[in-house]
Design a protein around this motif. Structure first.
Motif, short mmCIF file in Angstrom:
data_model
loop_
_atom_site.label_atom_id
_atom_site.label_comp_id
_atom_site.label_asym_id
_atom_site.label_seq_id
_atom_site.Cartn_x
_atom_site.Cartn_y
_atom_site.Cartn_z
N GLU A 182 49.46 -0.11 6.55
CA GLU A 182 49.70 -0.25 8.02
C GLU A 182 50.37 -1.61 8.22
O GLU A 182 51.01 -1.87 9.31
CB GLU A 182 48.36 -0.06 8.73
CG GLU A 182 47.82 1.36 8.96
CD GLU A 182 46.81 1.19 9.86
OE1 GLU A 182 45.86 0.03 9.95
OE2 GLU A 182 46.27 2.46 10.37
N THR A 183 50.00 -2.55 7.53
CA THR A 183 50.62 -3.81 7.55
C THR A 183 52.04 -4.17 6.98
O THR A 183 52.36 -5.25 7.08
CB THR A 183 49.54 -5.06 7.02
OG1 THR A 183 49.17 -4.73 5.60
CG2 THR A 183 48.29 -4.99 7.89
N GLY A 184 52.28 -2.97 6.22
CA GLY A 184 53.57 -3.16 5.22
C GLY A 184 53.71 -4.12 3.99
O GLY A 184 54.52 -4.38 3.56
N ILE A 185 52.32 -4.65 3.67
CA ILE A 185 52.45 -5.51 2.46
C ILE A 185 52.77 -4.71 1.29
O ILE A 185 53.46 -5.08 0.38
CB ILE A 185 50.69 -5.98 2.62
CG1 ILE A 185 50.76 -6.94 3.71
CG2 ILE A 185 50.58 -6.79 1.28
CD1 ILE A 185 49.03 -7.37 3.81
N VAL A 186 52.43 -3.38 1.16
CA VAL A 186 52.69 -2.66 -0.11
C VAL A 186 53.48 -1.43 0.59
O VAL A 186 53.31 -0.53 1.15
CB VAL A 186 51.34 -2.26 -0.88
CG1 VAL A 186 51.92 -1.00 -1.88
CG2 VAL A 186 50.76 -3.29 -1.30
N ASP A 187 54.80 -1.51 -0.16
CA ASP A 187 55.65 -0.45 0.10
C ASP A 187 55.71 0.72 -0.91
O ASP A 187 56.49 0.88 -1.70
CB ASP A 187 57.25 -0.97 0.24
CG ASP A 187 58.04 -0.06 0.68
OD1 ASP A 187 57.87 0.91 1.36
OD2 ASP A 187 59.35 -0.46 0.47
N ALA A 188 54.72 1.39 -0.82
CA ALA A 188 54.53 2.54 -1.59
C ALA A 188 53.61 3.67 -1.18
O ALA A 188 52.61 3.30 -0.43
CB ALA A 188 54.17 2.02 -3.09
N ASN A 189 53.78 4.78 -1.88
CA ASN A 189 52.63 5.82 -1.29
C ASN A 189 51.38 5.43 -1.99
O ASN A 189 51.36 4.99 -3.18
CB ASN A 189 52.99 7.20 -1.75
CG ASN A 189 54.19 7.60 -1.09
OD1 ASN A 189 54.48 7.32 0.30
ND2 ASN A 189 55.22 8.12 -1.82
N MET A 190 50.14 5.42 -1.49
CA MET A 190 48.76 5.12 -2.22
C MET A 190 47.82 6.31 -1.82
O MET A 190 46.94 6.01 -1.22
CB MET A 190 48.45 3.83 -1.47
CG MET A 190 49.32 2.62 -1.87
SD MET A 190 48.74 1.11 -1.31
CE MET A 190 49.33 1.15 0.49
N PRO A 191 48.11 7.38 -2.69
CA PRO A 191 47.09 8.45 -2.58
C PRO A 191 45.78 8.12 -3.13
O PRO A 191 45.86 7.57 -4.26
CB PRO A 191 47.72 9.52 -3.09
CG PRO A 191 48.66 8.95 -4.12
CD PRO A 191 49.27 7.77 -3.33
N VAL A 192 44.75 8.55 -2.73
CA VAL A 192 43.34 8.31 -2.98
C VAL A 192 42.93 9.59 -3.92
O VAL A 192 42.76 10.47 -3.30
CB VAL A 192 42.28 7.84 -1.82
CG1 VAL A 192 40.99 7.82 -2.42
CG2 VAL A 192 42.85 6.51 -1.24
#
Length: 325
Positions: free
Chosen positions: A55-65
């Motif tokens: 949401e903050t755009g700090i990491v520009d990647a998909n992060m599935p759990v």
């Protein structure tokens, strides 16, 4: 002379290659791992991290759990050993990454990972169904002093891991004898609240964040928590500490982020910077408040020192609780 030229070319190519890798990081997908089932404290933590970073755009990647439950985190830890040297995997862990090794449940420990950062501290809480005959942790301990098998304890982590150990430590501090006779049942499938409400266990020993919502909904009543002070606000603040009830012990359920062992340096640095930025955001601060978490952020160097010191402390506690030499 020729060898020196070749050596210089190889070093130059190596530097260019490393820069290319660094510039290509992060990959399009980074796998975020929870070592327990949906709804667990680990699950909530890693999902909150991924959501905040996204949401903050700090990491520009998909992060599935991905949830990898089993063995109090040992199943996931064993899986991480197959991912050595990779940079596309981040897992959350807490005391079990130390306890399961110290109690002999796994040969692996935090030293078989790449610690990234400590992010929060949650606390243990002891809850019972709203219609339980127990209204304080001292009443539970009085029952156990008469018969150590009179109260069935349930938790999310495996026997010998966090939820089990934290209750035994409190019971020992309260003066309960034969603490190894206390019945503890592990539910790593996310059913722990249903098990308590269904009467299959008398008391849940778990992390505050795991059951706070159910306590607020009035289905469970909290008897005590293990911080050194009242925490949070509202219903959470109303939960007394075990120390207030005459049991002199504090137990911190810290949580941190880990990569695979030998994680590439560029990946480690990327995540250190990302987490350092994340913990300053309003979104993360709101998550701390919402979940009753303490902000205890530590960057990698301090976190590794913390793990080493805490591992020694847990080792002494395990020896004391289980009468090991």
């Amino acid at each position: 002379m020729f060898k020196a030229i070749i050596s210089g070319v190889i070093l130059s190519l190596s530097s260019i290659f490393n820069v290319a890798i660094a510039n290509d990081y992060p990959p399009s997908t980074i796998n975020m791992l929870a070592p327990a089932g949906p709804g667990s404290g680990w699950d909530l933590t890693i999902r909150t991290v991924a959501k905040t970073l996204n949401e903050t755009g700090i990491v520009d990647a998909n992060m599935p759990v991905t949830n990898r439950p089993g063995g109090g985190g040992t199943v996931n830890l064993a899986y991480m050993q197959t991912q050595k040297g990779k940079g596309n995997l981040i897992s959350v862990y807490s005391p079990p990454i130390l306890l399961t090794n110290l109690t002999g449940f796994t040969q692996y420990s935090y030293k078989d990972t790449t610690p990234i950062a400590k992010i929060i501290t949650d606390y243990a809480v002891f809850v019972v169904p709203k219609n339980s005959k127990y209204n304080s942790i001292t009443e539970v301990m009085d029952a156990l002093k008469k018969d150590p098998k009179s109260v069935k304890i349930g938790g999310v982590s495996a026997a010998g891991s966090k939820d089990h150990i934290q209750f035994l430590l409190v019971a020992k501090a309260a003066g309960v004898k034969d603490i190894r006779q206390i019945d503890y049942v592990s539910f790593q499938d996310g059913s722990i609240v249903a098990q308590a409400l269904g009467g299959h266990v008398d008391l849940i020993s778990t992390a505050m964040g795991n059951v706070l919502g159910v306590v607020k909904a009035g289905k469970l009543k909290a008897l005590a928590q293990t911080a050194d002070k009242r925490i949070g606000e509202g219903i959470e603040y109303e939960i007394p500490t075990v120390k207030e009830q005459g049991i002199d012990i504090v137990f911190e359920n810290w949580r941190g982020l880990f990569g695979p062992k030998d994680m590439p340096e560029e990946a480690v640095n990327y995540w250190r910077n990302a987490i350092k930025e994340m913990v300053k955001t309003p979104e993360w601060k709101a998550a701390l408040k919402r979940n009753g978490w303490d902000d205890t952020y530590q960057d990698q160097d301090d976190f590794i020192q913390f793990l080493s010191k805490t591992n020694e402390q847990y080792s002494e506690l395990i020896k004391e609780v289980f009468n090991r030499s």
